[in-house]
Design an enzyme around this catalytic site. Structure first.
Site, short mmCIF file in Angstrom:
data_model
loop_
_atom_site.label_atom_id
_atom_site.label_comp_id
_atom_site.label_asym_id
_atom_site.label_seq_id
_atom_site.Cartn_x
_atom_site.Cartn_y
_atom_site.Cartn_z
N SER A 193 -9.63 1.99 2.95
CA SER A 193 -8.95 2.63 1.99
C SER A 193 -7.71 1.68 1.33
O SER A 193 -7.26 2.32 0.32
CB SER A 193 -8.05 3.62 2.98
OG SER A 193 -7.48 3.07 3.74
N LYS B 52 1.09 -1.13 0.06
CA LYS B 52 0.11 0.08 -0.12
C LYS B 52 0.87 1.30 0.07
O LYS B 52 2.03 1.16 0.66
CB LYS B 52 -0.96 0.10 1.31
CG LYS B 52 -1.84 1.10 1.36
CD LYS B 52 -2.76 0.88 2.55
CE LYS B 52 -3.83 2.03 2.79
NZ LYS B 52 -4.60 1.79 3.86
N SER C 192 -9.95 -0.39 6.90
CA SER C 192 -9.38 -0.30 5.72
C SER C 192 -8.69 -1.64 5.06
O SER C 192 -8.27 -1.64 3.90
CB SER C 192 -8.44 0.87 5.64
OG SER C 192 -9.11 2.00 5.49
N1 GLN Z 1 -13.00 4.50 6.36
C1 GLN Z 1 -12.47 4.73 7.54
C2 GLN Z 1 -12.16 6.15 7.45
O1 GLN Z 1 -12.38 6.75 6.30
C3 GLN Z 1 -11.22 3.83 7.93
C4 GLN Z 1 -10.07 3.98 7.30
C5 GLN Z 1 -9.07 3.34 7.62
O2 GLN Z 1 -9.25 2.19 8.05
N2 GLN Z 1 -7.82 3.73 7.20
O3 GLN Z 1 -11.71 6.63 8.32
#
Ligand code: GLN
Length: 484
Positions: free
Chosen positions: A151, A76, A175
């Site tokens: 994400s 990532k 994410s």
């Molecule tokens: N969707 C969640 C957010 O936007 C979690 C994102 C994540 O786990 N990095 O904060």
């Protein structure tokens, strides 16, 4: 070759059925021809990958290979990689080349894994659909009109489309698990502190955790084995021994107690997803798992609590991107204030700005007690719910996400609808617990994720239960038709 698991590829490399160079070339070729459809990579690392593959082949010949030597993976784009751009999905870091490797990257390199490139992600890991990336959205390989989740959507799509053997992701509120669910792969978010955060661009430091994204639970065990463990460079990294995850996979599940939180099976859960969970639960039962209902009464408070804690931490972490030390700098600033303001205004996208504004608001004098402190108290309550549940059961089972992958554009202008996609994953981050998402029976051709949650440092148990389910079913073997 691309359809094989890491475990199978590793055996093939050692037998000499193919070389790492051949394997790496094969994946690079797939990325070249197939990724234009998905946009799952931000940066490719073809030359360094080929060089690393040649070295891996040498190591295999010399007999000093590990299980990951010569295996092509992707990171990532939140992990710092020496000499290779780390953008974090943001214009702010579009020109950033880190002078060092994140601990996760360094450990995987040492084990001999080959890095194919860096995967697309929501900007600074804020999002559930990959649509907040400066580099454009990623498409779901199962249906290119739909989101891959976020994400870590680039990693999930790349693994699902067999563009790499496995990938890393990070999970602050879901994410790793939510994109794993939406793309039909296995994704593990370890216990907070299990994996070093050093060199991982910080979003919300008390919630962020790195983990593996793979086709199978066995592969997740192989990656976690190398990623996990104490790192003196991260003061929140736990000094706990790392068990042999692979050895644990084969344990019988008879007598294992799993709890179904009643709050996770109520309104809001798609009927198709619920039916698919029923099927998987029946398989666990047939393997001797004892299933019972439990309650996590504070579950409805998890999303609101997270959206105070995470933005608060992000507003502080992202203060370092000021156009001075590194990152985007605006053209011809009038003075220092203008430089700060315009660099940040130009470098960050709308979702990141929204979070920074919420974060500074909840931390400001006068609102701190009402929001931030209150959220910390709720976080404690949410944690206590889990501890009470783990007095009754060994693992908790539920959905990963409320629905299958949604269409691109559907939720991007409705932040609350987007935030609710993490309703089943966020509480585990607030409580620092490990969770894994596994592909189960699809609904209308789209993948569905089952989530297992364990107590702190129970990754071996999660992987064991996941592996046993995968031994007795073939849901994890499905490949998106356009990418077979
Ligand atoms: N969707 C969640 C957010 O936007 C979690 C994102 C994540 O786990 N990095 O904060």
């Amino acid at each position: 070759m691309h359809e094989k698991s890491i475990a199978e590829l590793s055996a093939g490399l050692r037998k000499g059925a193919f070389s790492s160079l051949e394997l790496t070339q094969h994946f690079l070729q797939r990325i070249e021809t197939l990724d234009p459809r998905l946009n799952s990579f931000i940066t490719r690392a073809s030359e360094t990958a080929l060089a690393a593959a040649k070295q891996a082949d040498q190591r295999i010949r010399q007999g000093t290979a590990t299980a990951l030597t010569g295996i092509p993976i992707a990171h990532k784009d939140i992990f710092c990689t020496q000499g290779l751009r780390t953008s974090c999905g943001s214009r702010m870091l579009d020109n950033f080349i880190a002078p060092y490797d994140a601990t996760v990257v360094a450990r995987l390199k040492e084990a001999g894994a080959v890095i194919l490139g860096k995967t697309n992600m929501d900007e600074f890991a804020m999002g559930s659909s990959n649509e907040t990336s400066w580099y454009g959205p990623v498409k779901n390989p199962w249906d290119e009109t739909r989101v891959p989740g976020g994400s870590s959507g680039g990693s999930a799509a790349a693994v699902a489309a067999r563009l790499c053997a496995g990938a890393t992701g990070t999970d602050t509120g879901g994410s790793i698990r939510q994109p794993a669910a939406l793309c039909g792969i296995t994704g593990l978010k370890p216990t907070y502190g299990r994996v070093s955060r050093w060199g991982m661009v910080a979003f919300a430091s008390s919630l962020d955790q790195a983990g593996p994204m793979t086709k199978t639970a066995e592969d997740a065990a192989l990656l976690l084995q190398v990623m996990a463990g104490f790192d003196p460079k991260d003061s929140t990294c736990a000094d706990e021994p790392v068990p042999d995850y692979t050895a644990f996979l084969h344990q019988d599940l008879r007598g294992l107690r799993m709890g179904l939180p009643v709050e996770y099976f109520q309104e809001g859960l798609d009927a198709g997803v619920a039916a698919s969970l029923e099927q998987a639960i029946a398989v666990f039962r047939s393997l001797g798992v004892e299933i019972q209902d439990i309650s996590l009464p504070n579950s409805p408070l998890a999303v609101p609590t997270y959206y105070v804690v995470a933005p608060a931490e992000c507003s502080s972490n992202l203060a370092r991107f000021d156009g001075v030390r590194y990152g985007h700098r605006c053209q011809d600033p009038k003075d220092l204030e203008d430089l700060y303001k315009r660099s940040r205004a130009e470098g960050f996208g709308p979702e990141v700005k929204r979070r920074i504004m919420i974060g500074t608001y909840v931390l400001s004098a006068g609102y701190y007690d009402a929001y931030y402190l209150k959220a910390q108290k709720l976080r404690q309550r949410i944690s206590e719910d889990f501890q009470r549940a783990f007095e009754q059961v060994d693992l908790i089972l539920g959905p990963t996400a409320p629905s299958t992958a949604f269409p691109l554009g559907e939720k991007i202008s409705d932040p609350v609808a987007m935030y609710l996609n993490d309703i089943y994953t966020i509480a585990t981050n607030l409580a620092g617990l490990p969770g894994i998402s596994l592909p189960i029976a699809p609904v209308c051709g789209l993948p569905v994720g089952l989530q297992l949650i364990g107590n702190h440092f129970q990754e071996a148990r999660l992987l064991n239960a996941a592996h046993q389910l995968q031994r007795h079913t073939d849901w994890h073997q499905a490949v998106p038709p356009g990418f077979a």
